[in-house]
Motif scaffolding. Structure first.
Motif, mmCIF file in Angstrom:
data_model
loop_
_atom_site.group_PDB
_atom_site.id
_atom_site.type_symbol
_atom_site.label_atom_id
_atom_site.label_comp_id
_atom_site.label_asym_id
_atom_site.label_seq_id
_atom_site.Cartn_x
_atom_site.Cartn_y
_atom_site.Cartn_z
ATOM 1 N N LEU A 20 59.128 59.898 54.349
ATOM 2 C CA LEU A 20 58.800 58.779 54.922
ATOM 3 C C LEU A 20 59.252 57.770 54.057
ATOM 4 C CD1 LEU A 20 55.244 59.208 56.423
ATOM 5 C CD2 LEU A 20 57.392 58.952 57.901
ATOM 6 N N ALA A 21 58.935 57.642 52.954
ATOM 7 C CA ALA A 21 59.519 56.609 51.836
ATOM 8 C C ALA A 21 60.976 56.503 51.902
ATOM 9 C CB ALA A 21 59.094 56.831 50.337
ATOM 10 N N SER A 22 61.597 57.541 51.981
ATOM 11 C CA SER A 22 63.300 57.504 52.019
ATOM 12 C C SER A 22 63.699 56.780 53.437
ATOM 13 C CB SER A 22 63.778 58.885 52.162
ATOM 14 O OG SER A 22 65.326 59.152 52.324
ATOM 15 N N ARG A 23 63.106 57.164 54.531
ATOM 16 C CA ARG A 23 63.269 56.507 55.742
ATOM 17 C C ARG A 23 63.080 55.152 55.611
ATOM 18 N NH1 ARG A 23 60.062 59.566 59.980
ATOM 19 N NH2 ARG A 23 60.602 57.799 61.363
ATOM 20 N N VAL A 24 62.180 54.489 54.885
ATOM 21 C CA VAL A 24 61.786 53.120 54.720
ATOM 22 C C VAL A 24 63.027 52.617 53.964
ATOM 23 C CG1 VAL A 24 60.341 51.538 53.648
ATOM 24 C CG2 VAL A 24 59.368 53.070 55.090
ATOM 25 N N ARG A 25 63.345 53.400 52.826
ATOM 26 C CA ARG A 25 64.522 52.551 52.157
ATOM 27 C C ARG A 25 65.790 52.578 52.984
ATOM 28 N NH1 ARG A 25 62.362 56.074 48.195
ATOM 29 N NH2 ARG A 25 63.780 57.893 48.811
ATOM 30 N N GLN A 26 65.982 53.362 53.730
ATOM 31 C CA GLN A 26 67.057 53.309 54.845
ATOM 32 C C GLN A 26 66.784 52.139 55.808
ATOM 33 O OE1 GLN A 26 66.897 57.243 56.538
ATOM 34 N NE2 GLN A 26 68.946 57.682 55.482
ATOM 35 N N VAL A 27 65.681 51.749 56.191
ATOM 36 C CA VAL A 27 65.431 50.667 57.399
ATOM 37 C C VAL A 27 65.671 49.509 56.177
ATOM 38 C CG1 VAL A 27 63.464 49.245 58.165
ATOM 39 C CG2 VAL A 27 63.829 51.852 58.595
ATOM 40 N N ARG A 28 65.029 49.297 55.258
ATOM 41 C CA ARG A 28 65.366 48.307 54.162
ATOM 42 C C ARG A 28 66.784 47.975 54.124
ATOM 43 N NH1 ARG A 28 61.210 45.790 51.874
ATOM 44 N NH2 ARG A 28 59.257 46.557 51.937
ATOM 45 N N ALA A 29 67.637 48.942 53.455
ATOM 46 C CA ALA A 29 68.937 48.858 53.449
ATOM 47 C C ALA A 29 69.744 48.170 54.651
ATOM 48 C CB ALA A 29 69.601 50.195 52.942
ATOM 49 N N TYR A 30 69.421 48.623 55.833
ATOM 50 C CA TYR A 30 70.038 48.396 57.013
ATOM 51 C C TYR A 30 69.684 46.651 57.182
ATOM 52 C CZ TYR A 30 70.978 46.909 61.649
ATOM 53 O OH TYR A 30 71.125 46.251 63.100
ATOM 54 N N GLU A 32 68.983 44.354 54.981
ATOM 55 C CA GLU A 32 69.658 43.452 54.092
ATOM 56 C C GLU A 32 71.283 43.480 54.666
ATOM 57 O OE1 GLU A 32 69.011 41.653 51.609
ATOM 58 O OE2 GLU A 32 66.967 42.375 52.315
ATOM 59 N N LEU A 33 71.921 44.649 55.032
ATOM 60 C CA LEU A 33 73.211 44.862 55.208
ATOM 61 C C LEU A 33 73.514 43.944 56.415
ATOM 62 C CD1 LEU A 33 75.913 46.439 54.735
ATOM 63 C CD2 LEU A 33 75.260 48.006 56.473
ATOM 64 N N SER A 34 72.471 44.065 57.537
ATOM 65 C CA SER A 34 72.698 43.428 58.708
ATOM 66 C C SER A 34 72.331 41.803 58.642
ATOM 67 C CB SER A 34 71.906 43.816 59.988
ATOM 68 O OG SER A 34 70.510 43.816 59.688
ATOM 69 N N LYS A 35 72.297 41.259 57.715
ATOM 70 C CA LYS A 35 71.957 39.797 57.515
ATOM 71 C C LYS A 35 73.053 39.011 57.386
ATOM 72 C CE LYS A 35 67.735 39.886 54.889
ATOM 73 N NZ LYS A 35 66.936 39.655 53.509
ATOM 74 N N HIS A 36 73.121 38.002 58.115
ATOM 75 C CA HIS A 36 73.971 36.818 58.246
ATOM 76 C C HIS A 36 73.942 35.719 57.030
ATOM 77 C CE1 HIS A 36 75.777 38.088 61.920
ATOM 78 N NE2 HIS A 36 75.053 37.356 62.693
ATOM 79 N N GLN A 37 74.922 35.801 56.176
ATOM 80 C CA GLN A 37 74.771 34.911 54.667
ATOM 81 C C GLN A 37 75.667 33.575 55.118
ATOM 82 O OE1 GLN A 37 72.432 35.490 53.057
ATOM 83 N NE2 GLN A 37 72.202 37.889 52.885
ATOM 84 N N LEU A 38 75.388 32.521 54.339
ATOM 85 C CA LEU A 38 76.031 31.430 54.665
ATOM 86 C C LEU A 38 77.873 31.698 54.444
ATOM 87 C CD1 LEU A 38 73.798 28.831 53.180
ATOM 88 C CD2 LEU A 38 74.748 28.718 55.544
ATOM 89 N N GLN A 39 77.646 32.448 53.552
ATOM 90 C CA GLN A 39 79.342 32.822 53.008
ATOM 91 C C GLN A 39 80.010 34.001 53.638
ATOM 92 O OE1 GLN A 39 76.398 33.135 51.288
ATOM 93 N NE2 GLN A 39 76.623 35.023 49.914
ATOM 94 N N ARG A 40 79.045 34.456 54.389
ATOM 95 C CA ARG A 40 79.691 35.671 55.246
ATOM 96 C C ARG A 40 78.713 36.220 56.468
ATOM 97 N NH1 ARG A 40 76.481 39.908 55.227
ATOM 98 N NH2 ARG A 40 75.302 40.527 53.330
ATOM 99 N N PHE A 536 71.315 32.435 59.723
ATOM 100 C CA PHE A 536 71.420 32.895 58.337
ATOM 101 C C PHE A 536 70.126 33.203 57.539
ATOM 102 C CE2 PHE A 536 75.111 29.765 59.052
ATOM 103 C CZ PHE A 536 76.136 30.759 59.012
ATOM 104 N N ASP A 537 69.952 34.534 57.650
ATOM 105 C CA ASP A 537 68.604 35.231 57.226
ATOM 106 C C ASP A 537 68.060 34.280 55.850
ATOM 107 O OD1 ASP A 537 70.133 37.017 58.806
ATOM 108 O OD2 ASP A 537 68.374 38.136 58.830
ATOM 109 N N ASP A 538 68.832 34.778 54.619
ATOM 110 C CA ASP A 538 68.465 34.471 53.425
ATOM 111 C C ASP A 538 68.338 32.704 53.394
ATOM 112 O OD1 ASP A 538 67.689 36.889 52.834
ATOM 113 O OD2 ASP A 538 69.557 37.276 51.782
#
Length: 597
Positions: A20-30, A32-40, A536-538
Motif C-alpha cells: 500500500l505504501a508503495s502504491r501511494v508513492r506511485q500516486v504521489r509521483a504521478y 507531481e509529474l502531471s503538474k503544470h508549472q509556470l516554466q513548463r 499552474f499547480d505549484d
C-alpha cells in the motif's frame, strides 16, 4: 493503455515498504509529474490531428440495442422544488423511468455546429467535451428492461444488452448504475494529466445522476465494491471482448432506490451470458502515456467482503455527510433571488447547462445572486449526499466583481475537523473571522448558517488568476473564480500500512461532484460556469502560502462563474432529431419480465 493491468497487491504488510505504501508513492509521483508549472506544462501531445479524434461514442458490436423513450420534455417539476423533502412522488422502477434518468444525466443535450464542424454536447460535462465516462445499468425484474447488464449508448439513447441473466438471492424490481472510464479519450488530447480529468468527470457524472434521480423521486446509494470485483461485474476484464479496443477502468457502483424501505443489495450475477465486442475508438494512436496505466493500477480500490466491510483503511462513505450538517445547521431551503432561473423546469435547466467559453469582463452581480450557490457548497443536500461522510475538499473563492462582497480571497470550509489544518496552511497565526454580514444575509434568505471566512482583500487579483489558470481570460473575467483544495496528505494516509492510495480517485470524484453543483447552481442563478483543469499547480499553492514540497493541501480543480458571452457563430440543434419515435414495449411478458418472443 490498451490492456487492463493486473489487480494490485492490497495486502498491508508493516512499514513503509508495504504494497500500500508503495502504491501511494506511485500516486504521489504521478501527481507531481502531471503538474503544470509556470516554466513548463505536463507532458502532452506535440500535435493533434483534429480530423482523427477518437470516436466519442463506444458501442458493443453484436449486443442487442433497446431504444429508450425520450420524456424530459414532459417533466413539469421546477428546479427549486427538487430540494423540498417529499415534493416529488417516486416513479416506479421501469423502462420509462430508466430512460428519463439517463436522458437527464448521461445523454446528449444538443448538437452544435460552426461552419463545417458539427459535434454533440451532453448533459454531463467533460474536459474538452471528450467524455471518457461510460454508463452501465444492471437490471432485474424491471418492466420493459431485460434482466442483466446493459451498456448505455448516449447517441442512440438506448441500452446495449451486454450480459443476460439474473442476480443471485435477489427478487423484485432492482436496478444499479455503474460508471467506468476510458482514459485514452482524455489522454489523446491532454497527455499525462488526463487521468486527473477522467476522475473529475466521474464526479460530474455522479452529480448529474443524483440530480436526475431526484427528478424521478429516487435516491442513489453507494455500493461498496472493490475495483477488481467491479471490473468482473461489468465484464471489463474480458480480454476477448476488447481485443485492440481501448480498455475501461472500473470506478463506482450505485443502487437506485425508489423506496426508502428497500434494503441495500450488492448485485451478484448467477450465470450471465455475454455478448458484444467493444468498438475501437482510435485506430492510429500517435502517443502512449504509460504513467496513466501505472497510476490507474496503483489507485484501484480494495476488495470488499460479503458483509460490506472493505479492505484496510477504506473509509466507506456514509449516505449523508453529517459533518456538513453540523457546520451549516439545518438543511437550507433554496432561496430564489430576483432574476434567477430557479423557478424554471428542472429538466430544462439540467439539459441547458453549458460551459461558458467567454465571460463579460464588465459584468457585476449582487451578493444575493451568489449566496445560494455558496450556501449549497456547504450544505448536505443533494447531490452532495453522495459525497463522503467526511468531506476532504474545500472551496477557496476569489471574488472579483460581486456587489456587497469586497474583492479578495474567501474560504468555504466543508469539514469542521479540517479547520485547524486550513487555518495553519492558509491563515498562519491570524485569527479567522466568519464574515458576519454575509452570514446574517444568508440566514435572512433562508440559506442556513453560511461560514464564509475572509482571508484577504485584494482588488487587483484578477490578473493573477488569469496567469494561474494557464493565461486564460476565464480566470480574470469571471465574477468569482474558485480553487477546490483537497486534504492531500491526510487523505492518502501515512507512508505505512495505513496508506490509502485509492483516496486519490476519491478526492477528484469529490471535486468533480462540487463542480457539478457549481455548474447547475450557476445556471439556476442566471449565470454560467466553466470548469478549468489547466492551471499552474505549484504557483497556485505558492499563492496560498504553501512552501515547495508541502502537500498538505493540493488544488484539484479550478472553476469560474460569470455572465456568459454567447458565440453567435455556433448554431444548435435538438439532440435526438435523428431518432425515430420509440414505441412502448409489448404488453405480453414472460415470467422473468422480459419481452415475450
Amino acid at each position: 493503455m490498451n490492456a487492463t493491468p493486473p489487480p494490485p497487491d492490497t495486502s498491508s504488510g508493516p512499514g513503509p515498504d508495504s504494497p500500500l505504501a508503495s502504491r501511494v508513492r506511485q500516486v504521489r509521483a504521478y501527481h507531481e509529474l502531471s503538474k503544470h508549472q509556470l516554466q513548463r506544462y505536463a507532458a502532452g501531445p506535440e500535435t493533434l490531428d483534429w480530423d482523427a479524434q477518437p470516436d466519442p461514442f463506444r458501442r458493443y458490436l453484436g449486443a442487442t440495442l433497446t431504444p429508450l423513450p425520450l420524456a424530459a420534455d414532459d417533466c413539469t417539476l421546477p428546479w427549486n422544488r427538487l430540494f423540498e423533502p417529499g415534493a416529488v412522488v417516486a416513479r416506479p422502477l421501469d423502462r420509462d423511468g430508466m430512460g428519463l434518468l439517463l436522458e437527464l444525466s448521461l445523454a446528449l443535450s444538443a448538437w452544435k455546429q460552426q461552419g463545417p464542424d458539427r459535434w454533440a454536447v451532453r448533459v454531463n460535462p467533460s474536459s474538452g467535451n471528450l467524455h471518457p465516462t461510460e454508463g452501465w445499468l444492471i437490471s432485474q425484474d424491471l418492466p420493459g428492461v431485460a434482466d442483466g447488464l446493459h451498456h448505455y449508448a448516449p447517441r442512440e439513447h438506448g441500452l446495449e444488452h451486454r450480459a443476460a441473466g439474473r442476480c443471485a438471492h435477489t427478487c423484485g424490481p432492482r436496478a444499479w448504475l455503474a460508471l467506468s472510464t476510458i482514459d485514452w479519450r482524455e489522454a489523446w488530447k491532454y497527455g499525462e494529466r488526463a487521468f486527473r480529468y477522467g476522475q473529475l468527470d466521474i464526479g460530474h457524472a455522479l452529480g448529474a445522476l443524483r440530480h436526475a434521480a431526484a427528478v424521478l423521486g429516487w435516491r442513489l446509494r453507494r455500493v461498496p465494491m472493490g475495483s477488481v470485483s467491479l471490473a468482473r461485474l461489468l465484464g471489463l476484464d474480458r480480454d476477448a471482448d476488447y481485443g485492440q479496443a481501448e480498455r475501461e477502468e472500473p470506478e463506482l457502483l450505485l443502487q437506485i432506490v425508489a423506496d426508502d424501505r428497500a434494503p441495500a443489495i450488492t448485485p451478484r450475477p448467477a450465470a450471465w451470458t455475454w455478448s458484444g465486442q467493444a468498438s475501437r475508438l482510435d485506430r492510429h494512436p500517435m502517443y502512449r502515456w504509460p504513467v496513466i496505466a501505472t497510476v490507474a493500477r496503483a489507485s484501484l480500490s480494495p476488495e470488499v467482503d460479503d458483509t460490506g466491510a472493505s479492505g484496510p483503511g477504506t473509509g466507506t462513505p456514509a449516505s449523508a455527510p453529517a459533518d456538513l450538517a453540523a457546520m451549516a445547521g439545518t438543511d437550507p431551503v433554496q432561496a430564489v433571488p430576483a432574476g434567477s432561473r430557479a423557478h424554471e423546469l428542472a429538466a430544462t435547466l439540467i439539459r441547458q447547462r453549458r460551459s461558458a467559453q467567454r465571460f463579460d469582463a464588465r459584468a457585476r452581480a449582487p451578493l444575493a445572486t451568489l449566496l445560494p450557490l455558496l450556501a449549497t457548497l456547504q450544505s448536505p443536500r443533494l447531490p452532495l449526499d453522495l459525497g463522503p461522510a467526511g468531506p476532504r475538499v474545500h472551496v477557496l473563492a476569489f471574488v472579483h466583481r460581486v456587489d456587497g462582497l469586497a474583492p479578495g480571497a474567501y474560504l468555504l470550509p466543508r469539514r469542521a475537523a479540517a479547520l485547524p489544518l486550513l487555518q495553519q496552511v492558509l491563515g498562519g497565526t491570524t485569527d479567522w473571522q466568519v464574515d458576519e454580514p454575509v452570514r446574517q444575509q444568508a440566514r435572512a434568505a433562508g440559506l442556513g448558517e453560511l461560514m464564509l471566512i475572509r482571508l484577504t482583500d485584494n482588488p487587483a487579483l484578477a490578473g493573477t488568476l488569469r496567469t494561474l489558470n494557464c493565461h486564460q481570460a476565464l480566470g480574470s473575467d469571471a465574477l468569482v473564480a474558485l480553487a477546490l483544495l483537497g486534504e492531500f496528505d491526510a487523505s492518502l494516509g501515512p507512508a505505512d500500512d495505513g496508506a490509502r492510495p485509492w483516496a486519490y480517485r476519491d478526492l477528484f470524484h469529490e471535486a468533480g461532484l462540487l463542480g457539478q453543483v457549481l455548474y447547475l447552481e450557476a445556471e439556476a442563478a442566471g449565470l454560467a460556469g466553466t470548469g478549468i483543469g489547466c492551471y499552474f499547480d505549484d504557483a497556485t499553492h505558492q499563492l496560498l502560502g504553501l512552501a515547495p514540497g508541502d502537500t498538505r493541501l493540493q488544488s484539484l480543480y479550478h472553476f469560474t462563474v460569470g455572465v456568459p458571452v454567447r458565440d453567435g457563430r455556433i448554431t444548435s440543434e435538438p439532440p435526438y432529431a435523428h431518432r425515430l419515435p420509440v414505441l412502448p414495449p409489448p404488453p405480453s411478458t414472460d415470467a422473468d419480465g422480459d419481452p415475450a418472443p
